[in-house]
Design a protein around this motif. Structure first.
Motif, short mmCIF file in Angstrom:
data_model
loop_
_atom_site.label_atom_id
_atom_site.label_comp_id
_atom_site.label_asym_id
_atom_site.label_seq_id
_atom_site.Cartn_x
_atom_site.Cartn_y
_atom_site.Cartn_z
N LEU A 296 -8.10 0.66 -6.06
CA LEU A 296 -7.26 -0.29 -5.33
C LEU A 296 -6.86 0.23 -3.98
CD1 LEU A 296 -5.06 -1.57 -8.25
CD2 LEU A 296 -6.82 -2.79 -6.98
N GLY B 15 -7.67 -5.45 -0.27
CA GLY B 15 -8.05 -6.87 -0.42
C GLY B 15 -8.35 -7.52 0.93
N SER B 16 -7.56 -7.17 1.95
CA SER B 16 -7.83 -7.75 3.28
C SER B 16 -9.12 -7.19 3.85
CB SER B 16 -6.68 -7.54 4.28
OG SER B 16 -5.61 -6.84 3.81
N VAL C 95 -11.76 -6.40 2.16
CA VAL C 95 -12.84 -7.14 1.50
C VAL C 95 -13.04 -8.50 2.18
CG1 VAL C 95 -13.55 -8.25 -0.66
CG2 VAL C 95 -12.59 -5.92 -0.71
N SER D 56 -0.23 -2.62 -2.35
CA SER D 56 -1.32 -1.67 -2.18
C SER D 56 -1.13 -1.00 -0.81
CB SER D 56 -2.68 -2.33 -2.34
OG SER D 56 -2.80 -3.40 -1.46
N ASP E 4 -7.20 -16.45 -3.69
CA ASP E 4 -5.83 -16.96 -3.83
C ASP E 4 -5.65 -18.26 -3.05
OD1 ASP E 4 -6.25 -15.25 -1.60
OD2 ASP E 4 -4.10 -15.18 -1.24
N LYS F 72 -3.68 -11.00 -12.81
CA LYS F 72 -3.88 -11.13 -11.38
C LYS F 72 -3.01 -10.10 -10.66
CE LYS F 72 -3.29 -14.68 -7.97
NZ LYS F 72 -2.94 -16.06 -7.67
N ILE G 215 -9.20 -10.60 -7.54
CA ILE G 215 -9.14 -9.23 -8.03
C ILE G 215 -8.07 -9.13 -9.12
CG2 ILE G 215 -8.76 -6.82 -7.41
CD1 ILE G 215 -9.85 -7.44 -4.64
N GLY H 198 -9.89 -15.10 0.61
CA GLY H 198 -9.53 -14.69 -0.74
C GLY H 198 -9.40 -15.87 -1.70
#
Ligand code: GLU
Ligand code: ZN
Length: 297
Positions: A296, A23-24, A26, A237, A195, A230, A223, A193
Motif C-alpha cells: 500500500l 492509489g493516486s 495508479v 496511506s 470510487d 474497501k 483496491i 478510480g
C-alpha cells in the motif's frame, strides 16, 4: 518512426485535499499510459473546488510528485478555482429553466433518508440565495459500458435522488464542475478510480442535459484490503516518496496487470514510463485488486 497523431485527450484530476498516495499514482499512471500509448494528449487539472478542505501546500506537492515520477502534461494546468464564472453561468441557466431548484433542508432534516434526497423542496420555489441548488433527476436508469468494469447501471431517481450542484455555502459541486471541465477541455477518455463509478450516471445525465458528448470511461480496480474490505477514507496511506519513483511505478504497473521487465529495476522513472507506453494493454487491468498491506505504501 513517425509520430502518431490521435484525437485522444485524457486527464488526471487530483483534489488538493492531501498529497498523492499509491492509489493516486495508479490513477495518474493508467490515464497517462492510456493516452500516450495512442499518441494522445494528457492534461492535469487541479480540482480545488473546496478551499476549506484544501491542505496548504498540497497543490505544489502534487505537481512536484508528478514531476519526480516522470510525468509530463500537455499545456498549462487548469485550476477549477479559475472556472467559477463558467460554472455560475450554467448553474443559473439550469435554475432559470426549472431544471434545478433551491433546497433549504438542513442536514439534520435529511438524516432519515439514507443519502437519497426525497425531493422535499422540489416545488417549494425557494430563492436561490442562501440555499443549496439541486438538479432534478429523471425517474430513469442510466447505464454505460465501462472499459474495465463492464456494464454499470443506476436508477437516478431511486438510487441517487436530486443531487447538489452548488452547496449552500456557495461552493460548486464536483459533479457539475467535472462535467463542464471535461467537455471544455475536450476530454475523450476518462480513466479514474473505481470510487467514482457510481458518480458516472449523474455525469451522463448532466452531459445529456447540456448537450455535451459522453466521453469513454475506464474505472480502475477498486483496491480492497486483504480482508476484502474497501480501503476506507480514514485509511491514511503515506505520501509518495520522491526517491522511490522507479519501484513504486513498477508496483503501480503490476497493480494494473502489466508485466514490466525485471531489468527495469535499475531504470529511471522516465524509462519505466516509456516501457509502459510501449507495452500498455488496458485489457490486462483487473476489475478488483487486493493489495497486501506491504504494497500500500
Ligand atoms: N478530483 C477527483 C479525485 O481526486 C477525481 C475526479 C475525476 O477523475 O473525475 O478523486
Ligand atoms: Zn430541501
Amino acid at each position: 518512426m513517425t509520430a502518431k497523431t490521435s484525437s485522444y485527450i485524457g486527464r488526471f484530476a487530483p483534489t488538493p485535499s492531501g498529497h498523492l498516495h499509491f492509489g493516486s499514482l495508479v490513477a495518474a499512471l493508467a490515464s497517462y499510459l492510456d493516452a500516450r500509448s495512442v499518441g494522445g494528449r494528457w492534461l492535469v487539472r487541479m480540482e480545488d473546488l473546496d478551499p476549506p478542505r484544501e491542505e496548504p501546500g498540497a497543490q505544489t506537492a502534487i505537481l512536484k510528485a508528478l514531476e519526480a515520477y516522470g510525468f509530463e502534461w500537455d499545456g498549462e494546468m487548469v485550476r477549477q478555482s479559475d472556472r467559477h464564472a463558467a460554472y455560475a453561468e450554467v448553474l443559473d441557466n439550469l435554475f432559470n429553466h426549472g431544471l434545478a431548484y433551491a433546497c433549504t433542508c438542513s442536514r439534520k432534516q435529511l438524516e432519515a433518508y439514507g443519502g437519497i434526497y426525497p425531493g422535499l423542496c422540489r416545488n417549494a420555489g425557494h430563492d436561490s440565495a442562501d440555499a443549496a441548488i439541486r438538479l432534478r433527476v429523471p425517474e430513469l436508469s442510466y447505464h454505460f459500458i465501462d472499459r474495465v468494469q463492464g456494464e454499470y447501471r443506476q436508477h437516478l431517481g431511486r438510487e441517487v435522488g436530486d443531487f447538489v450542484i452548488r452547496r449552500r455555502d456557495g461552493l460548486y459541486a464536483y459533479q457539475l464542475a467535472v462535467v463542464l471541465d471535461d467537455a471544455w477541455q475536450g476530454i475523450t477518455d476518462i480513466v479514474r478510480g473505481a470510487d467514482l463509478l457510481d458518480s458516472t450516471p449523474r455525469q451522463l445525465y448532466l452531459q445529456e442535459l447540456l448537450g455535451l458528448r459522453h466521453p469513454r470511461y475506464l474505472h480502475l480496480p477498486l483496491i480492497t484490503q486483504p480482508d476484502g474490505n474497501k480501503l476506507g477514507k480514514s485509511y491514511r496511506s503515506p505520501p509518495l516518496p520522491e526517491d522511490q519513483a522507479t519501484p513504486l511505478l513498477l508496483r503501480a504497473l503490476r497493480a494494473l496487470g502489466q508485466q514490466p521487465d525485471s531489468a527495469l529495476h535499475d531504470a529511471t522513472a522516465q524509462d519505466v514510463l516509456n516501457w509502459g507506453i510501449a507495452h500498455w494493454d488496458a485489457n490486462l487491468i483487473p476489475r478488483t485488486l487486493t493489495l497486501p498491506e506491504a504494497q500500500l505504501q
